[in-house]
Scaffold this motif. Structure first.
Motif, PDB file in Angstrom:
ATOM      1  N   TYR A 291      16.095  55.004 -12.052  1.00  0.00           N
ATOM      2  CA  TYR A 291      14.632  55.147 -12.104  1.00  0.00           C
ATOM      3  C   TYR A 291      13.898  54.236 -11.124  1.00  0.00           C
ATOM      4  CZ  TYR A 291      15.585  57.685 -16.411  1.00  0.00           C
ATOM      5  OH  TYR A 291      16.045  58.584 -17.334  1.00  0.00           O
ATOM      6  N   LYS A 292      14.602  53.322 -10.486  1.00  0.00           N
ATOM      7  CA  LYS A 292      13.916  52.379  -9.606  1.00  0.00           C
ATOM      8  C   LYS A 292      13.994  52.780  -8.137  1.00  0.00           C
ATOM      9  CE  LYS A 292      17.890  49.204  -9.478  1.00  0.00           C
ATOM     10  NZ  LYS A 292      18.349  47.837  -9.789  1.00  0.00           N
TER      11      LYS A 292
ATOM     12  N   ASN B 282       6.477  49.423  -7.286  1.00  0.00           N
ATOM     13  CA  ASN B 282       5.439  49.533  -8.325  1.00  0.00           C
ATOM     14  C   ASN B 282       5.846  50.542  -9.394  1.00  0.00           C
ATOM     15  OD1 ASN B 282       5.257  51.614  -6.484  1.00  0.00           O
ATOM     16  ND2 ASN B 282       3.039  51.833  -6.677  1.00  0.00           N
ATOM     17  N   LEU B 283       6.900  50.208 -10.118  1.00  0.00           N
ATOM     18  CA  LEU B 283       7.375  51.088 -11.181  1.00  0.00           C
ATOM     19  C   LEU B 283       6.353  51.164 -12.313  1.00  0.00           C
ATOM     20  CD1 LEU B 283      11.149  50.130 -11.605  1.00  0.00           C
ATOM     21  CD2 LEU B 283      10.251  52.267 -10.731  1.00  0.00           C
ATOM     22  N   THR B 284       6.221  52.349 -12.902  1.00  0.00           N
ATOM     23  CA  THR B 284       5.371  52.496 -14.084  1.00  0.00           C
ATOM     24  C   THR B 284       6.062  51.845 -15.285  1.00  0.00           C
ATOM     25  OG1 THR B 284       6.356  54.606 -14.712  1.00  0.00           O
ATOM     26  CG2 THR B 284       4.479  54.672 -13.183  1.00  0.00           C
ATOM     27  N   VAL B 285       5.292  51.625 -16.342  1.00  0.00           N
ATOM     28  CA  VAL B 285       5.859  51.034 -17.563  1.00  0.00           C
ATOM     29  C   VAL B 285       6.962  51.923 -18.117  1.00  0.00           C
ATOM     30  CG1 VAL B 285       5.355  50.342 -19.937  1.00  0.00           C
ATOM     31  CG2 VAL B 285       3.711  49.824 -18.122  1.00  0.00           C
TER      32      VAL B 285
ATOM     33  N   ASP C 212       8.908  54.024 -16.477  1.00  0.00           N
ATOM     34  CA  ASP C 212      10.099  53.944 -15.633  1.00  0.00           C
ATOM     35  C   ASP C 212      10.837  52.623 -15.846  1.00  0.00           C
ATOM     36  OD1 ASP C 212       9.833  56.444 -14.550  1.00  0.00           O
ATOM     37  OD2 ASP C 212       8.710  55.772 -12.795  1.00  0.00           O
ATOM     38  N   ARG C 213      10.103  51.536 -16.090  1.00  0.00           N
ATOM     39  CA  ARG C 213      10.754  50.248 -16.363  1.00  0.00           C
ATOM     40  C   ARG C 213      11.570  50.323 -17.656  1.00  0.00           C
ATOM     41  NH1 ARG C 213       8.756  46.053 -13.179  1.00  0.00           N
ATOM     42  NH2 ARG C 213       6.832  46.586 -12.043  1.00  0.00           N
TER      43      ARG C 213
END
Length: 582
Positions: A124-125, A174-177, A179-180
């Motif tokens: 996801y990163k 700038n990953l979304t919450v 995705d984190r």
């Protein structure tokens, strides 16, 4: 209200009403609001009828909204594209499968992506760029086949794609919450893959706690399917109840007794955190909503009402996405809960008194398991066309252990995720799970108790569901008055069953079967079918995806496989040529 809302969804699904439903909904809502403002006795008397009518029209309007297909971009069949990972899906022997977003941030669309196992796993990163073969998912060309395109469309996925070569990736800063959270779950899954226990134990731990069955081997999945224990692998109500109970048990020992409500609220928050962390799958969200609604009654000091809790949970789910009504998991979960509510206590009354803790656990396990299996049996046969009598015995053995299995697996997942775990405890867990899996495998070996290719229509399913409804009264009090409705329904069922068998037996049919790029030829005479296949055809796959579904849909009892001449491109039958190549 819930029943009327569901009826509205069904009406829209099968009748496809047009835009005038929006105006009808507004009109009925306006009349209903007027009835609540009016003091006239006539309008007061009509309020309850208008209210349920509002929910029926609301179901029609919302399902129309949720079923609309957005404008889809014209994508070239092969092009270099940018995409990101949305979700891991079940893999097969050749490819890993993912749900991805193509062209994120632009004219983005969702697609199912197959990636050869030789390429690195997606995460996801990163954003990825690769040359992709992409196409619209097409509906099946034979009426008896599962409509995969409709299934994907209900999940707002319209494309399938394949990456034949290398992938280029770039890390996203700038990953979304969301995705984190997904990336953290993926990292824990990778840590579990690195521990020194058997592969089957690793995959079991990942499936039962983190809802990841993407790499589970076919033999294990088949064992759980044959024994009717798939619900243990799928994160559902039983898992969430056990995990909620564990959180509550810990918190009630931290908070003083007068703060019991605080412990309930904190436990509910924790199960929602758990649901978000493991990917908030449909079954998990359903279970969390039902448990939350149930305990809200307790917090508000109202008598818990399971039927109202079920209806309220169903409304919340269906208002957010009316397509959930046609999800098999949605139907089975609500049928199981209703079955436990409807049949559990009547069955318990016929069991001996539970004068010890062990007897109480065993009798409750038996009654709950029987109630859930009886209530879901019509839907299981309708969707999967199979049933195993051994599932009753398997559930009685494994279900009492399920709480220990879930809690033990959760504890091991937490310790592995924190990178601190005693090796001895890990080995003990491995041996324990291997014994459980071996037991399930042993139960699955009783093939003589497995009934496959059971034909079942929607009308037959409805009759059997009505049988289960009246079964409660017969269990509570065995008398002729309660027996007669069941006998009438069973007679109606067998009359319909044999009538449909006779109807299909009188129909002869010549058909070309489509499976991916392959075509197969069959001739049906009465209740016997001849299938003509190429010599190099994968007969196991053909039997699974073509022969068995066709025999079930046509209620045929026997078949024969014949081999076509080498490199045959067509078949002649009764003077007609049937092409086997495009």
């Amino acid at each position: 209200m819930c029943i009327c809302f569901i009826l509205g969804i069904i009406i829209q699904e099968y009748l496809a009403l047009r835009n005038w439903t929006s105006y009808l909904a507004l009109l009925i809502v306006a009349i209903t609001m007027f009835s609540y403002l009016s003091r006239s006795l006539f309008w007061v008397a009509q309020r309850k009828y208008l209210l349920v009518l509002v929910f029926g029209v609301l179901g029609i309007w919302l399902h129309k909204l949720h079923s609309e297909i957005p404008p889809l971009p014209e994508l070239p069949p092969k092009e270099e594209m940018l995409f990101k990972l949305n979700k891991k899906l079940n893999s097969n022997e050749k490819n890993r499968r993912y749900e991805i977003t193509v062209n994120p941030g632009e004219a983005e669309v969702s697609s199912i992506l197959s990636v050869p196992r030789g390429l690195p796993e997606l995460d996801y990163k990163h954003l990825y760029r690769a040359e992709i073969y992409i196409s619209r998912v097409q509906p099946p060309k034979n009426d008896y086949q599962f409509d995969y395109s409709k299934y994907l469309r209900r999940n707002r996925i319209y494309y399938q794609s394949y990456v034949p070569g290398k992938l280029e990736s770039a890390e996203v800063t700038n990953l979304t919450v969301a995705d984190r959270i997904h990336q953290k779950r993926l990292e824990i899954l990778q840590r579990i893959d690195s521990v020194s226990i058997s592969p089957k134990s690793r995959e079991f731990m990942k499936g039962i706690i983190l809802a990841d069955r993407t790499e589970m081997d076919r033999e294990t999945v088949a064992d759980f399917t044959k024994t009717g224990l798939v619900h243990i692998l799928a994160i559902s109500g039983s898992h969430i109840i056990v995990i909620y109970g564990l959180f509550f048990w810990l918190l009630i020992r931290i908070f003083p007794l007068r703060h019991r409500r605080t412990a309930i609220i904190c436990s509910l928050i924790l199960i929602w955190v758990f649901a978000v962390f493991i990917g908030y799958g449909n079954s998990v969200v359903r279970s969390c909503i039902m448990i939350t609604v149930y305990f809200i009654y307790i917090i508000l000091q109202r008598k818990p009402d399971l039927l109202h809790a079920m209806a309220f949970a169903a409304l919340i789910i269906l208002i957010s996405d009316s397509n959930q009504l046609f999800d098999v998991g949605f139907q089975l979960s609500f049928m199981a809960v209703f079955g436990i509510y409807w049949l559990n206590q009547p069955i318990l009354k016929h069991l001996p008194p539970a004068n010890s803790f062990v007897k109480k656990v065993l009798f409750n396990t038996f009654s709950i398991s029987m109630a859930a299996q009886i209530s879901t049996l019509p839907a299981v046969i309708y969707y999967f066309h199979q049933f195993s009598l051994i599932s009753i015995a398997a559930n009685l053995v494994i279900i009492p252990l399920s709480q220990i299995i879930i809690i033990f697996s959760l504890m091991m997942t937490l310790t592995i995720g924190s990178s601190w775990y005693p090796q001895a405890l890990l080995l003990f867990y491995d041996h324990f799970i291997r014994i459980v899996l071996y037991t399930i495998h042993w139960f699955s070996g009783f093939d003589r108790f497995m009934y496959s290719n059971i034909p079942m229509t929607l009308a037959e399913t409805a009759i059997l569901c009505t049988v289960i409804y009246y079964l409660r009264f017969l269990i509570l009090r065995f008398n002729i008055r309660n027996l007669l409705p069941l006998l009438a329904l069973i007679t109606l069922y067998f009359g319909l069953y044999h009538g449909l068998n006779i109807y299909h037996e009188q129909k002869n049919e010549v058909l070309i079967h489509h499976h991916f790029r392959e075509k197969y030829f069959s001739v049906k005479k009465g209740n016997k079918v001849e299938f003509w296949l190429n010599a190099d055809a994968d007969q196991a796959n053909v039997k699974k995806y073509i022969i068995d579904p066709y025999l079930t849909s046509r209620r045929a009892s026997a078949y024969q496989i014949k081999t076509l001449p080498h490199k045959a491109t067509s078949v002649q039958y009764n003077g007609i040529t049937y092409p086997l190549k495009d």
